[in-house]
Design a protein around this motif. Structure first.
Motif, PDB file in Angstrom:
ATOM      1  N   GLN A  23       0.818  -1.215   0.000  1.00 15.67           N
ATOM      2  CA  GLN A  23       0.000   0.000   0.000  1.00 15.67           C
ATOM      3  C   GLN A  23       0.856   1.271   0.000  1.00 15.67           C
ATOM      4  OE1 GLN A  23      -2.377  -1.511   3.518  1.00 15.67           O
ATOM      5  NE2 GLN A  23      -4.062  -0.618   2.343  1.00 15.67           N
ATOM      6  N   ILE A  24       2.171   1.095   0.034  1.00 16.60           N
ATOM      7  CA  ILE A  24       3.096   2.232   0.084  1.00 16.60           C
ATOM      8  C   ILE A  24       3.768   2.389  -1.277  1.00 16.60           C
ATOM      9  CG2 ILE A  24       5.065   3.265   1.267  1.00 16.60           C
ATOM     10  CD1 ILE A  24       2.607   2.765   3.064  1.00 16.60           C
ATOM     11  N   ALA A  25       3.705   3.592  -1.842  1.00 14.65           N
ATOM     12  CA  ALA A  25       4.297   3.832  -3.164  1.00 14.65           C
ATOM     13  C   ALA A  25       5.814   3.747  -3.121  1.00 14.65           C
ATOM     14  CB  ALA A  25       3.868   5.193  -3.694  1.00 14.65           C
ATOM     15  N   ALA A  26       6.419   4.278  -2.080  1.00 14.48           N
ATOM     16  CA  ALA A  26       7.888   4.314  -2.016  1.00 14.48           C
ATOM     17  C   ALA A  26       8.341   4.766  -0.633  1.00 14.48           C
ATOM     18  CB  ALA A  26       8.452   5.266  -3.072  1.00 14.48           C
ATOM     19  N   ILE A  27       9.598   4.529  -0.390  1.00 14.96           N
ATOM     20  CA  ILE A  27      10.310   5.091   0.750  1.00 14.96           C
ATOM     21  C   ILE A  27      11.322   6.095   0.213  1.00 14.96           C
ATOM     22  CG2 ILE A  27      11.949   4.625   2.633  1.00 14.96           C
ATOM     23  CD1 ILE A  27      10.793   1.740   2.684  1.00 14.96           C
ATOM     24  N   GLY A  28      11.328   7.305   0.745  1.00 10.95           N
ATOM     25  CA  GLY A  28      12.365   8.279   0.416  1.00 10.95           C
ATOM     26  C   GLY A  28      13.387   8.273   1.534  1.00 10.95           C
ATOM     27  N   ALA A  29      14.587   7.793   1.244  1.00 11.67           N
ATOM     28  CA  ALA A  29      15.619   7.617   2.275  1.00 11.67           C
ATOM     29  C   ALA A  29      16.842   8.460   1.936  1.00 11.67           C
ATOM     30  CB  ALA A  29      16.008   6.141   2.404  1.00 11.67           C
ATOM     31  N   HIS A  30      17.062   9.516   2.701  1.00 14.70           N
ATOM     32  CA  HIS A  30      18.169  10.424   2.424  1.00 14.70           C
ATOM     33  C   HIS A  30      19.519   9.786   2.686  1.00 14.70           C
ATOM     34  CE1 HIS A  30      21.070  13.583   3.754  1.00 14.70           C
ATOM     35  NE2 HIS A  30      20.647  14.181   2.665  1.00 14.70           N
ATOM     36  N   GLY A  31      19.643   8.941   3.719  1.00 14.47           N
ATOM     37  CA  GLY A  31      20.936   8.391   4.106  1.00 14.47           C
ATOM     38  C   GLY A  31      21.645   9.297   5.101  1.00 14.47           C
ATOM     39  N   GLN A  32      22.773   8.825   5.601  1.00 17.45           N
ATOM     40  CA  GLN A  32      23.512   9.553   6.627  1.00 17.45           C
ATOM     41  C   GLN A  32      24.736  10.227   6.025  1.00 17.45           C
ATOM     42  OE1 GLN A  32      22.615   9.883   9.980  1.00 17.45           O
ATOM     43  NE2 GLN A  32      24.198  11.452   9.853  1.00 17.45           N
ATOM     44  N   THR A  33      24.746  11.541   6.032  1.00 18.01           N
ATOM     45  CA  THR A  33      25.872  12.281   5.457  1.00 18.01           C
ATOM     46  C   THR A  33      27.120  12.111   6.314  1.00 18.01           C
ATOM     47  OG1 THR A  33      24.378  13.926   4.496  1.00 18.01           O
ATOM     48  CG2 THR A  33      26.696  14.541   4.730  1.00 18.01           C
ATOM     49  N   VAL A  34      28.202  11.670   5.682  1.00 18.85           N
ATOM     50  CA  VAL A  34      29.493  11.582   6.380  1.00 18.85           C
ATOM     51  C   VAL A  34      30.557  12.447   5.701  1.00 18.85           C
ATOM     52  CG1 VAL A  34      29.089   9.316   7.427  1.00 18.85           C
ATOM     53  CG2 VAL A  34      30.084   9.449   5.124  1.00 18.85           C
ATOM     54  N   ARG A  35      30.287  12.890   4.484  1.00 17.43           N
ATOM     55  CA  ARG A  35      31.152  13.859   3.809  1.00 17.43           C
ATOM     56  C   ARG A  35      30.264  14.753   2.955  1.00 17.43           C
ATOM     57  NH1 ARG A  35      34.396  11.147   6.299  1.00 17.43           N
ATOM     58  NH2 ARG A  35      36.520  10.570   5.728  1.00 17.43           N
ATOM     59  N   HIS A  36      30.567  16.042   2.962  1.00 15.83           N
ATOM     60  CA  HIS A  36      29.864  16.946   2.052  1.00 15.83           C
ATOM     61  C   HIS A  36      30.872  17.971   1.579  1.00 15.83           C
ATOM     62  CE1 HIS A  36      26.630  18.974   0.071  1.00 15.83           C
ATOM     63  NE2 HIS A  36      26.862  20.107   0.717  1.00 15.83           N
ATOM     64  N   ARG A  37      31.419  17.741   0.374  1.00 13.61           N
ATOM     65  CA  ARG A  37      32.457  18.608  -0.175  1.00 13.61           C
ATOM     66  C   ARG A  37      32.064  19.034  -1.595  1.00 13.61           C
ATOM     67  NH1 ARG A  37      37.407  18.340   2.261  1.00 13.61           N
ATOM     68  NH2 ARG A  37      37.713  20.297   1.103  1.00 13.61           N
ATOM     69  N   PRO A  38      31.020  19.828  -1.701  1.00 13.59           N
ATOM     70  CA  PRO A  38      30.589  20.231  -3.047  1.00 13.59           C
ATOM     71  C   PRO A  38      31.657  21.002  -3.805  1.00 13.59           C
ATOM     72  CG  PRO A  38      29.481  21.539  -1.351  1.00 13.59           C
ATOM     73  CD  PRO A  38      30.172  20.413  -0.652  1.00 13.59           C
ATOM     74  N   GLU A  39      32.545  21.699  -3.081  1.00 15.23           N
ATOM     75  CA  GLU A  39      33.606  22.428  -3.771  1.00 15.23           C
ATOM     76  C   GLU A  39      34.571  21.487  -4.467  1.00 15.23           C
ATOM     77  OE1 GLU A  39      35.271  21.559   0.331  1.00 15.23           O
ATOM     78  OE2 GLU A  39      33.320  21.957  -0.583  1.00 15.23           O
ATOM     79  N   LEU A  40      34.583  20.201  -4.047  1.00 16.93           N
ATOM     80  CA  LEU A  40      35.401  19.185  -4.706  1.00 16.93           C
ATOM     81  C   LEU A  40      34.567  18.293  -5.610  1.00 16.93           C
ATOM     82  CD1 LEU A  40      37.704  18.080  -1.722  1.00 16.93           C
ATOM     83  CD2 LEU A  40      38.188  19.742  -3.536  1.00 16.93           C
ATOM     84  N   GLY A  41      33.274  18.567  -5.680  1.00 13.98           N
ATOM     85  CA  GLY A  41      32.405  17.829  -6.593  1.00 13.98           C
ATOM     86  C   GLY A  41      31.836  16.543  -6.056  1.00 13.98           C
ATOM     87  N   TYR A  42      31.798  16.372  -4.726  1.00 15.13           N
ATOM     88  CA  TYR A  42      31.197  15.138  -4.225  1.00 15.13           C
ATOM     89  C   TYR A  42      30.494  15.363  -2.893  1.00 15.13           C
ATOM     90  CZ  TYR A  42      34.714  14.164  -0.576  1.00 15.13           C
ATOM     91  OH  TYR A  42      35.497  14.213   0.539  1.00 15.13           O
ATOM     92  N   THR A  43      29.572  14.466  -2.617  1.00 11.37           N
ATOM     93  CA  THR A  43      28.887  14.387  -1.338  1.00 11.37           C
ATOM     94  C   THR A  43      28.622  12.915  -1.086  1.00 11.37           C
ATOM     95  OG1 THR A  43      26.999  15.227  -0.045  1.00 11.37           O
ATOM     96  CG2 THR A  43      26.577  14.649  -2.335  1.00 11.37           C
TER      97      THR A  43
ATOM     98  N   GLY B 181      25.396  22.080  -8.894  1.00  9.86           N
ATOM     99  CA  GLY B 181      24.879  22.610  -7.644  1.00  9.86           C
ATOM    100  C   GLY B 181      25.647  22.125  -6.429  1.00  9.86           C
ATOM    101  N   GLN B 182      25.218  22.588  -5.268  1.00 10.73           N
ATOM    102  CA  GLN B 182      25.826  22.187  -3.992  1.00 10.73           C
ATOM    103  C   GLN B 182      25.266  20.852  -3.495  1.00 10.73           C
ATOM    104  OE1 GLN B 182      27.584  24.448  -1.326  1.00 10.73           O
ATOM    105  NE2 GLN B 182      28.380  25.463  -3.128  1.00 10.73           N
ATOM    106  N   GLY B 183      24.137  20.409  -4.078  1.00  9.60           N
ATOM    107  CA  GLY B 183      23.495  19.196  -3.595  1.00  9.60           C
ATOM    108  C   GLY B 183      22.707  19.419  -2.316  1.00  9.60           C
ATOM    109  N   ALA B 184      22.683  20.628  -1.840  1.00  9.52           N
ATOM    110  CA  ALA B 184      22.010  20.968  -0.579  1.00  9.52           C
ATOM    111  C   ALA B 184      21.915  22.491  -0.485  1.00  9.52           C
ATOM    112  CB  ALA B 184      22.791  20.413   0.607  1.00  9.52           C
ATOM    113  N   PRO B 185      20.964  22.998   0.317  1.00 10.17           N
ATOM    114  CA  PRO B 185      19.890  22.223   0.943  1.00 10.17           C
ATOM    115  C   PRO B 185      18.791  21.881  -0.066  1.00 10.17           C
ATOM    116  CG  PRO B 185      19.685  24.547   1.518  1.00 10.17           C
ATOM    117  CD  PRO B 185      20.959  24.415   0.735  1.00 10.17           C
ATOM    118  N   LEU B 186      18.132  20.746   0.152  1.00  8.96           N
ATOM    119  CA  LEU B 186      17.074  20.297  -0.749  1.00  8.96           C
ATOM    120  C   LEU B 186      15.675  20.558  -0.198  1.00  8.96           C
ATOM    121  CD1 LEU B 186      18.566  16.893  -1.977  1.00  8.96           C
ATOM    122  CD2 LEU B 186      18.647  19.125  -3.108  1.00  8.96           C
TER     123      LEU B 186
END
Length: 369
Positions: free
Chosen positions: A93-113, A143-148
């Motif tokens: 009965q559930i269409a989907a789960i939206g799961a962000h995950g646990q951020t352990v690195r966020h370096r958009p200036e280097l092109g990754y998160t 983009g920075q990938g955040a905030p969403l």
């Protein structure tokens, strides 16, 4: 997405504060989603410590990260099962789960998160389609990938006549500017709870300062506050985002003196969060008529009172999103349910004016049930 798919989506969020998993069941049959149930499942101390440790380089971290992701997926599974039991619903009965995950690195200036997760395992364990990896496509588009979450704030909290600002105080604090008629903007403005939580854990053994009572027992240190606010991040123009890579105990300790009483440092950290929010609103969101708070920090009485005092000079009321129909602590999880629903419909989930992406993007990867 198949015709007749029920408009029910579960949102899972484990944020920078590392206090556990928030699970929300959202009904998206109407323009404004309705929350049908919610569960909060705390992390066991061992998992919390490992997730915290993985924010920094360490031995055998690739294997440790993979194992932590598996444990996190099992934790997510438990939260989903508790939510289904609470609401009396079946997985189909559930269409989907939206799961962000646990951020352990966020370096958009280097092109990754990097968000730890095992969405394939989560889909297997729950029997529900999973949408995950929300940030990567925005990052790929420059983009920075955040905030969403500002896109969700705009969809749910905008007012046709009132200029609102939504302040999400998680581990990091971020702002969404909602002037009447559109032109939505937003950005991370600095630390939310993460420094206060870390300092409280070190000196009291408690994972967070309940109601800000320990901070309220201290006195802010003006010189320390000025030094912390002198960080270039606070002066940088948006779009911008941040995380533990930048704001952490090592960053704080570089400014500390042995003469500082721990409770006074805590009081200063609370003032830092409030001042960064206030300054960012004044600098980038002129004309704001209402300030609405969400996230775990909205339950910190001392912090809320400090913000109300700061905005009193401009006669700008400060209230919690509870009064707008979404409890403050569930806003972010519901936002990722909403983003997953957008993904299933092939609709963009990012706001380029917020993240700096070159164009709107459909976010996330879909893992079938």
């Amino acid at each position: 997405m198949a015709a007749g798919t029920p408009p029910l989506v579960i949102g899972l969020m484990s944020g920078t504060s590392l206090d556990g998993v928030d699970a929300v069941l959202g009904d998206f049959s109407h323009t404004i989603p309705k929350t049908l149930g919610h569960v909060q499942l705390g992390f066991d101390p061992e998992l919390r410590e490992e997730l915290l440790a993985l924010n920094e380089p360490g031995p055998n971290e690739l294997e440790r990260a993979a194992l932590a992701a598996n444990r996190l997926a099992e934790h997510y599974t438990q939260a989903v099962k508790e939510l289904l039991a609470q609401t009396g619903l079946r997985p189909d009965q559930i269409a989907a789960i939206g799961a962000h995950g646990q951020t352990v690195r966020h370096r958009p200036e280097l092109g990754y998160t990097l968000q730890l997760n095992n969405p394939a395992l989560l889909a297997e364990r729950t029997g529900i389609r999973v949408v995950a990896d929300f940030r990567s496509r925005d990052l790929a588009a420059g983009g920075q990938g955040a905030p969403l979450v500002p896109a969700f704030h705009a969809a749910v909290f905008s007012h046709a006549e009132k200029h609102r600002v939504i302040v999400n105080i998680g581990g990091i604090a971020n702002l969404t500017d909602l002037p009447p008629g559109g032109n939505v903007t937003g950005f991370d403005c600095g630390p939310g709870n993460l420094l206060m939580d870390a300092w409280c854990q070190r000196h009291t053994g408690q994972p967070y300062d309940v109601g800000g009572s320990w901070a309220a027992s201290g006195t802010p240190l003006p010189q320390l506050l000025a030094g912390l606010l002198d960080d270039p991040f606070f002066r940088a123009p948006p779009p911008k985002s941040t995380g533990r890579d930048h704001f952490n105990l090592a960053w704080l300790e570089a400014q500390l003196s042995a003469a500082f009483a721990p409770q006074d440092v805590q009081a200063t950290l609370l003032r830092l969060t409030a001042q960064a929010i206030h300054d960012a609103v004044q600098r980038h969101m002129a004309g704001a008529e209402e300030i609405w708070l969400c996230g775990g920090g909205a339950r910190n009485t001392a912090l809320v009172n400090t913000l109300r005092h700061a905005f009193a000079a401009s006669a700008t009321p400060v209230a919690l999103t509870d009064a707008l129909g979404v409890a403050a602590e569930w806003v972010e999880a519901l936002a990722f349910a909403w983003l997953a629903w957008r993904t299933l419909h092939g609709a963009p989930g990012n706001l380029p004016a917020v993240t700096g992406a070159t164009h709107p993007c459909v976010l996330g990867a879909i893992y079938p049930r």
